[in-house]
Design an enzyme around this catalytic site. Structure first.
Site, PDB file in Angstrom:
ATOM      1  N   GLU A  50      -2.198  -7.165   7.302  1.00  0.00           N
ATOM      2  CA  GLU A  50      -0.617  -7.388   7.822  1.00  0.00           C
ATOM      3  C   GLU A  50      -1.252  -7.692   8.649  1.00  0.00           C
ATOM      4  OE1 GLU A  50       2.151  -7.234   7.516  1.00  0.00           O
ATOM      5  OE2 GLU A  50       2.954  -5.260   8.040  1.00  0.00           O
ATOM      6  N   HIS A  72       0.830  -1.187   0.121  1.00  0.00           N
ATOM      7  CA  HIS A  72      -0.181   0.299  -0.264  1.00  0.00           C
ATOM      8  C   HIS A  72       0.615   1.628   0.260  1.00  0.00           C
ATOM      9  CE1 HIS A  72       1.101   0.707   4.127  1.00  0.00           C
ATOM     10  NE2 HIS A  72       1.140  -0.628   4.902  1.00  0.00           N
TER      11      HIS A  72
END
Length: 208
Positions: free
Chosen positions: A84, A11
Site C-alpha cells: 500500500e 485484501h
C-alpha cells in the site's frame, strides 16, 4: 502469444478498516472475522481456477486473504511493489474530514494532477507507481504464468489499474474498491482489457 489472465483483488476486511484508521504500508494488520469470511468466500468461488502464481504484497493482510490458495501449494511470491502507499505520519490514526484537513487536501491535489504531492513522511502516487512498474515488468516478463492471482491494497490497486489501463494517476478514484473485491483483466501482449469490474458476487451473504 497466449492471453495472460489477471485476477486482481483487494485484501479482506481488518478492524482498522472498520474503525476508519489509516493502515498504509506501515501498519501490518491481520484480517478480522469478517475479512476471514470474505477470504473463504473468494476461495470457494475461485478455487477451481488453475492459477500459475499467487502474488501478494509484503503485508500479512494480503497473505491471509489468499491463504486458501497457498494451502493448495500454489507458487507464491511477495513483492514490495504491491505494498500500500505510505501515508507517513498519518498511519495508525483515524482520518475524517473534520479531523484532518491536510489529508483531504492532498487527495484533492492528486485529483488535480499533482501526483507528486505527499503527506508528511509519506509516499506520493508517482513514487508508488515507480515501484509498481518494477512488479508489472516482472510479471509481464513471465509468459509461462498465464493465469495469476494478485492480492494488494485499495489505494495501490487504484494506481496499478491506472498504469495497466493507460490512465493518468489523477484518475485513481474512478476505480472503486471494497474489501475482497475483484477486477479481472486480460493482457494480449500489447494491451490490457477489463473483463470484470469491482466484482463482489462471491461475497453474497458474507455478513449474514
Amino acid at each position: 502469444m497466449s492471453v495472460k489472465k489477471i485476477y486482481l483483488i483487494r485484501h479482506g476486511q481488518t478492524d482498522f478498516n472498520v474503525r476508519g484508521i489509516v493502515q498504509g504500508s506501515g501498519v501490518d494488520s491481520s484480517l478480522n472475522e469478517a475479512g476471514r469470511r470474505q477470504a473463504a468466500r473468494f476461495f470457494a468461488a475461485y478455487r477451481h481456477i488453475a492459477f500459475d502464481k499467487v502474488y501478494t504484497s509484503l503485508l500479512r493482510r494480503t497473505h491471509e486473504s489468499v491463504q486458501g490458495f497457498l494451502d493448495l501449494g500454489l507458487p507464491h511470491e511477495q513483492h514490495g511493489g504491491l505494498n500500500e502507499i505510505s501515508w507517513g505520519t498519518r498511519e495508525g490514526t483515524r482520518i475524517t474530514a473534520e479531523e484532518d484537513e491536510e489529508y483531504h487536501s492532498v487527495l484533492q491535489q492528486w485529483r488535480a494532477g499533482q501526483t507528486s504531492a505527499r503527506l508528511e513522511g509519506g509516499e506520493s502516487p508517482d513514487e508508488m507507481a515507480a515501484r509498481q512498474r518494477e512488479f508489472i515488468d516482472l510479471m509481464l516478463s513471465r509468459p509461462e504464468e498465464e493465469t495469476v492471482l494478485i492480492c494488494m491494497h485499495g489505494r495501490a490497486m487504484r494506481a496499478i489499474l491506472c498504469q495497466l489501463l493507460g490512465y493518468p494517476l489523477s484518475q485513481m478514484d474512478n476505480f472503486e474498491h471494497h474489501n475482497l473485491c475483484l477486477y479481472q483483466l486480460d493482457y494480449t501482449g500489447s494491451m490490457f482489457t477489463v473483463r470484470g469490474f469491482l466484482d463482489m458476487r462471491h461475497l453474497q451473504d458474507t455478513y449474514a
